[in-house]
Design an enzyme around this catalytic site. Structure first.
Site, PDB file in Angstrom:
ATOM      1  N   LYS A 179       2.345  67.135  48.654  1.00  0.00           N
ATOM      2  CA  LYS A 179       1.304  66.425  47.887  1.00  0.00           C
ATOM      3  C   LYS A 179       1.163  64.990  48.421  1.00  0.00           C
ATOM      4  CE  LYS A 179      -0.834  67.524  44.754  1.00  0.00           C
ATOM      5  NZ  LYS A 179      -2.155  68.230  44.606  1.00  0.00           N
ATOM      6  N   THR A 213      -0.082  64.024  41.861  1.00  0.00           N
ATOM      7  CA  THR A 213       1.050  64.041  40.941  1.00  0.00           C
ATOM      8  C   THR A 213       1.876  62.758  41.010  1.00  0.00           C
ATOM      9  OG1 THR A 213       3.155  65.174  40.558  1.00  0.00           O
ATOM     10  CG2 THR A 213       2.317  65.268  42.784  1.00  0.00           C
ATOM     11  N   ASP A 214       2.603  62.503  39.923  1.00  0.00           N
ATOM     12  CA  ASP A 214       3.517  61.342  39.927  1.00  0.00           C
ATOM     13  C   ASP A 214       4.755  61.593  40.794  1.00  0.00           C
ATOM     14  OD1 ASP A 214       4.846  63.188  38.300  1.00  0.00           O
ATOM     15  OD2 ASP A 214       5.109  61.827  36.603  1.00  0.00           O
ATOM     16  N   GLU A 215       4.989  62.876  41.172  1.00  0.00           N
ATOM     17  CA  GLU A 215       6.219  63.203  41.911  1.00  0.00           C
ATOM     18  C   GLU A 215       6.254  62.566  43.297  1.00  0.00           C
ATOM     19  OE1 GLU A 215       7.752  67.126  41.727  1.00  0.00           O
ATOM     20  OE2 GLU A 215       7.163  67.387  39.648  1.00  0.00           O
ATOM     21  N   TYR A 234       7.496  70.332  47.668  1.00  0.00           N
ATOM     22  CA  TYR A 234       6.239  70.226  46.905  1.00  0.00           C
ATOM     23  C   TYR A 234       5.721  68.787  46.929  1.00  0.00           C
ATOM     24  CZ  TYR A 234       3.235  69.350  42.876  1.00  0.00           C
ATOM     25  OH  TYR A 234       2.213  68.908  42.071  1.00  0.00           O
TER      26      TYR A 234
HETATM   27  P1  NAD Z   1      -1.492  75.984  39.286  1.00  0.00           P
HETATM   28  O1  NAD Z   1      -0.418  76.427  40.213  1.00  0.00           O
HETATM   29  O2  NAD Z   1      -1.464  76.462  37.874  1.00  0.00           O
HETATM   30  O3  NAD Z   1      -2.919  76.398  39.875  1.00  0.00           O
HETATM   31  C1  NAD Z   1      -3.243  76.234  41.228  1.00  0.00           C
HETATM   32  C2  NAD Z   1      -4.520  77.031  41.517  1.00  0.00           C
HETATM   33  O4  NAD Z   1      -4.860  76.814  42.885  1.00  0.00           O
HETATM   34  C3  NAD Z   1      -4.368  78.533  41.320  1.00  0.00           C
HETATM   35  O5  NAD Z   1      -5.469  79.046  40.613  1.00  0.00           O
HETATM   36  C4  NAD Z   1      -4.333  79.089  42.745  1.00  0.00           C
HETATM   37  O6  NAD Z   1      -4.858  80.396  42.849  1.00  0.00           O
HETATM   38  C5  NAD Z   1      -5.190  78.062  43.481  1.00  0.00           C
HETATM   39  N1  NAD Z   1      -4.864  78.011  44.915  1.00  0.00           N
HETATM   40  C6  NAD Z   1      -3.621  77.930  45.479  1.00  0.00           C
HETATM   41  N2  NAD Z   1      -3.749  77.920  46.819  1.00  0.00           N
HETATM   42  C7  NAD Z   1      -5.073  77.963  47.113  1.00  0.00           C
HETATM   43  C8  NAD Z   1      -5.821  77.966  48.317  1.00  0.00           C
HETATM   44  N3  NAD Z   1      -5.208  77.924  49.507  1.00  0.00           N
HETATM   45  N4  NAD Z   1      -7.157  78.003  48.237  1.00  0.00           N
HETATM   46  C9  NAD Z   1      -7.798  78.065  47.034  1.00  0.00           C
HETATM   47  N5  NAD Z   1      -7.135  78.091  45.854  1.00  0.00           N
HETATM   48  C10 NAD Z   1      -5.783  78.028  45.895  1.00  0.00           C
HETATM   49  O7  NAD Z   1      -1.477  74.410  39.361  1.00  0.00           O
HETATM   50  P2  NAD Z   1      -1.801  73.330  38.212  1.00  0.00           P
HETATM   51  O8  NAD Z   1      -0.565  73.064  37.445  1.00  0.00           O
HETATM   52  O9  NAD Z   1      -3.038  73.712  37.526  1.00  0.00           O
HETATM   53  O10 NAD Z   1      -2.057  72.038  39.128  1.00  0.00           O
HETATM   54  C11 NAD Z   1      -3.379  71.747  39.605  1.00  0.00           C
HETATM   55  C12 NAD Z   1      -3.317  70.473  40.434  1.00  0.00           C
HETATM   56  O11 NAD Z   1      -2.828  69.406  39.640  1.00  0.00           O
HETATM   57  C13 NAD Z   1      -2.374  70.569  41.643  1.00  0.00           C
HETATM   58  O12 NAD Z   1      -2.969  69.888  42.712  1.00  0.00           O
HETATM   59  C14 NAD Z   1      -1.111  69.849  41.174  1.00  0.00           C
HETATM   60  O13 NAD Z   1      -0.422  69.288  42.257  1.00  0.00           O
HETATM   61  C15 NAD Z   1      -1.700  68.792  40.271  1.00  0.00           C
HETATM   62  N6  NAD Z   1      -0.828  68.322  39.180  1.00  0.00           N
HETATM   63  C16 NAD Z   1      -0.228  69.219  38.340  1.00  0.00           C
HETATM   64  C17 NAD Z   1       0.538  68.743  37.266  1.00  0.00           C
HETATM   65  C18 NAD Z   1       1.205  69.683  36.289  1.00  0.00           C
HETATM   66  O14 NAD Z   1       1.984  69.229  35.443  1.00  0.00           O
HETATM   67  N7  NAD Z   1       0.942  70.993  36.325  1.00  0.00           N
HETATM   68  C19 NAD Z   1       0.688  67.364  37.079  1.00  0.00           C
HETATM   69  C20 NAD Z   1       0.074  66.490  37.979  1.00  0.00           C
HETATM   70  C21 NAD Z   1      -0.702  66.981  39.011  1.00  0.00           C
HETATM   71  O1  DAU Z   2       5.300  65.453  37.342  1.00  0.00           O
HETATM   72  C1  DAU Z   2       4.192  66.273  37.614  1.00  0.00           C
HETATM   73  C2  DAU Z   2       4.658  67.618  38.094  1.00  0.00           C
HETATM   74  O2  DAU Z   2       5.177  68.310  36.954  1.00  0.00           O
HETATM   75  C3  DAU Z   2       3.572  68.450  38.759  1.00  0.00           C
HETATM   76  O3  DAU Z   2       3.147  67.785  39.920  1.00  0.00           O
HETATM   77  C4  DAU Z   2       4.096  69.849  39.110  1.00  0.00           C
HETATM   78  O4  DAU Z   2       3.035  70.633  39.644  1.00  0.00           O
HETATM   79  C5  DAU Z   2       4.609  70.489  37.838  1.00  0.00           C
HETATM   80  O5  DAU Z   2       5.156  71.754  38.122  1.00  0.00           O
HETATM   81  C6  DAU Z   2       5.669  69.598  37.179  1.00  0.00           C
HETATM   82  O6  DAU Z   2       6.882  69.549  37.988  1.00  0.00           O
HETATM   83  P1  DAU Z   2       8.332  69.613  37.319  1.00  0.00           P
HETATM   84  O7  DAU Z   2       9.301  70.038  38.337  1.00  0.00           O
HETATM   85  O8  DAU Z   2       8.629  68.360  36.568  1.00  0.00           O
HETATM   86  O9  DAU Z   2       8.044  70.782  36.219  1.00  0.00           O
HETATM   87  P2  DAU Z   2       8.892  72.044  35.752  1.00  0.00           P
HETATM   88  O10 DAU Z   2       8.201  72.584  34.548  1.00  0.00           O
HETATM   89  O11 DAU Z   2       9.200  72.967  36.860  1.00  0.00           O
HETATM   90  O12 DAU Z   2      10.260  71.377  35.284  1.00  0.00           O
HETATM   91  C7  DAU Z   2      10.279  70.357  34.276  1.00  0.00           C
HETATM   92  C8  DAU Z   2      11.735  69.939  34.090  1.00  0.00           C
HETATM   93  O13 DAU Z   2      12.447  71.027  33.475  1.00  0.00           O
HETATM   94  C9  DAU Z   2      12.462  69.645  35.375  1.00  0.00           C
HETATM   95  O14 DAU Z   2      13.360  68.565  35.160  1.00  0.00           O
HETATM   96  C10 DAU Z   2      13.244  70.926  35.678  1.00  0.00           C
HETATM   97  C11 DAU Z   2      13.543  71.467  34.289  1.00  0.00           C
HETATM   98  N1  DAU Z   2      13.623  72.949  34.171  1.00  0.00           N
HETATM   99  C12 DAU Z   2      12.583  73.700  34.657  1.00  0.00           C
HETATM  100  C13 DAU Z   2      12.609  75.078  34.567  1.00  0.00           C
HETATM  101  C14 DAU Z   2      11.473  75.895  35.128  1.00  0.00           C
HETATM  102  C15 DAU Z   2      14.699  73.539  33.536  1.00  0.00           C
HETATM  103  O15 DAU Z   2      15.630  72.858  33.062  1.00  0.00           O
HETATM  104  N2  DAU Z   2      14.723  74.901  33.442  1.00  0.00           N
HETATM  105  C16 DAU Z   2      13.731  75.701  33.955  1.00  0.00           C
HETATM  106  O16 DAU Z   2      13.850  76.953  33.863  1.00  0.00           O
END
Ligand code: NAD
Ligand code: DAU
Length: 354
Positions: free
Chosen positions: A162, A132-134, A158
């Site tokens: 990561k 992730t970019d975080e 988180y």
């Molecule tokens: P998600 O939470 O939707 O899915 C995570 C999956 O991993 C789930 O199916 C869960 O059951 C599985 N899991 C969790 N713990 C586990 C374990 N111990 N063993 C096996 N499986 C396990 O997450 P996502 O949003 O699909 O993110 C996927 C990946 O991409 C993550 O590594 C996250 O850090 C990265 N990522 C997410 C975003 C985003 O915006 N969602 C952006 C950048 C990177």
């Molecule tokens: O940047 C990549 C990341 O983006 C991934 O690595 C994470 O897995 C993914 O969850 C996401 O993280 P964020 O914290 O940016 O996503 P989230 O959807 O939780 O929140 C997006 C923005 O919206 C953040 O500034 C918080 C705000 N927010 C979120 C929720 C859930 C609100 O204002 N209200 C809300 O109820």
């Protein structure tokens, strides 16, 4: 074949579905099925011999060893993680366990497996770590976007977990010569996104007539990328990325949260007008901020474009419209995943913000 971890979650499942739409190479999909994993998302693959689902925890070394020995994949694409920042604030232990210990366990199993490979199988093996970019921390309004050499400065449990996993992956390349690839991506959105995250939560709450809870002043900025574009970037890096390298993935779509919520409300006003009239914008409420809330993320994705010719296909407008249309057409999926455990989480996260 390839082995995917976390393929029942949002991005992993989109990746598996896209992969098998474009290729006949089989996928072994390993997922623990936490609250975020949902087999309903993979229902289109029922009966498809190219997809094997295995319920297992990446922290379980002997399970990982057996799976690698049994399926002999040419690559591992590692998505499995605890992924929600707010949950990491309420309960960081699971994040350290899965994201750090789990990635370490998987790396150790992969190293033992790779060490036994020979010739072209050894040469061609890849461990692709999805991150992730975080990990780069928070930017000021005028700061340049994150590049692959921006120093790490994670601010939430988180992102710290990561960052730890990224460092381990890097170390396995430098110390053991393991053929790893890492991608650091910005905020994804699209189909099958669990409704704890901003975009699907706002759509679900809007349609249910509930408040749309915007944290703080709503001016935190994120870069948004359609999930299909992220999957395409991972396929490209897996195919042609240089081992040991890191690639940033982003959508060139910086938006503040209020802009995102306004756009969603306007789309819903057109596609599914409120029965009582008026705009969904009337449901917006400002709530207590997330502790340690990163102000701005922005990604410089030029390395991936320059070296591997990847660019996002969707704009924010086209991607968001597709997403809203998908949620309107798939209310059953949303109802399935917003079970009792989901409602408990809503009380934990939003109860104290009023
Ligand atoms: P998600 O939470 O939707 O899915 C995570 C999956 O991993 C789930 O199916 C869960 O059951 C599985 N899991 C969790 N713990 C586990 C374990 N111990 N063993 C096996 N499986 C396990 O997450 P996502 O949003 O699909 O993110 C996927 C990946 O991409 C993550 O590594 C996250 O850090 C990265 N990522 C997410 C975003 C985003 O915006 N969602 C952006 C950048 C990177
Ligand atoms: O940047 C990549 C990341 O983006 C991934 O690595 C994470 O897995 C993914 O969850 C996401 O993280 P964020 O914290 O940016 O996503 P989230 O959807 O939780 O929140 C997006 C923005 O919206 C953040 O500034 C918080 C705000 N927010 C979120 C929720 C859930 C609100 O204002 N209200 C809300 O109820």
């Amino acid at each position: 074949m390839i082995l995917i971890t976390g393929g029942a979650g949002f991005i992993g499942a989109n990746f598996v579905l896209d992969w098998l739409r474009g290729s006949d190479e089989p996928v072994v999909n390993v997922d623990k099925l936490t609250y975020a994993g949902n087999l309903k998302t993979l229902a289109p693959l029922d009966g498809d011999a190219r997809h094997t689902f295995v319920r297992a925890d990446i922290c379980d070394r002997s399970a990982m060893d057996s799976l690698l020995a049994k399926y002999a994949p040419r690559a591992i694409v590692h998505f499995a993680a605890e992924s929600h920042v707010d949950r990491s604030i309420h309960g960081p232990a699971d994040f350290v366990q899965t994201n750090v210990v789990g990635t370490f366990t998987l790396l150790e199993a992969a190293r033992a497996y790779w060490n036994k490979l020979e010739g072209s199988a050894r040469e061609g093996f890849r461990f692709h770590h999805v991150s992730t970019d975080e990990v780069y921390g928070s930017l000021g309004v005028d700061d340049a976007p994150f590049t692959e050499t921006t120093p790490y400065a994670p601010n939430s449990p988180y992102s710290a977990s990561k960052a730890g996993s990224d460092h381990l992956v890097r170390a396995y390349f430098h110390t053991y010569g393991m053929p790893v690839l890492t991608t650091n991506c910005s905020n994804n959105y699209g189909p099958y996104h669990f409704p704890e995250k901003l975009i699907p939560l706002m759509i679900a709450n809007a349609l249910a007539g509930k408040p749309l809870p915007v944290y703080g002043d709503g001016l935190n900025v994120r870069d948004w990328l359609y999930v299909g574009d992220h999957c395409a970037a991972i396929r490209r890096v897996l195919e042609a990325g240089k081992v040991g390298e890191v690639y940033n993935v982003g959508g060139w779509n910086e938006k503040n949260n209020l802009e995102v919520v306004h756009t969603l409300c306007d789309l819903l006003d057109t596609l599914k007008p409120r029965e009582q009239g008026g705009s969904y914008r009337e449901q917006i409420t400002f709530v207590k901020d997330r502790p340690g809330h990163d102000r701005r993320y922005a990604i410089d994705a030029r390395k991936l474009e320059r070296e591997l010719n990847w660019k996002p296909a969707e704009t924010f407008e086209t991607g968001l419209r597709k997403t809203v249309e998908w949620y309107l057409a798939n209310q059953e999926w949303v109802a399935d995943v917003t079970s009792g455990a989901y409602r408990e989480w809503v009380d934990v996260n939003y109860g104290g913000r009023r």
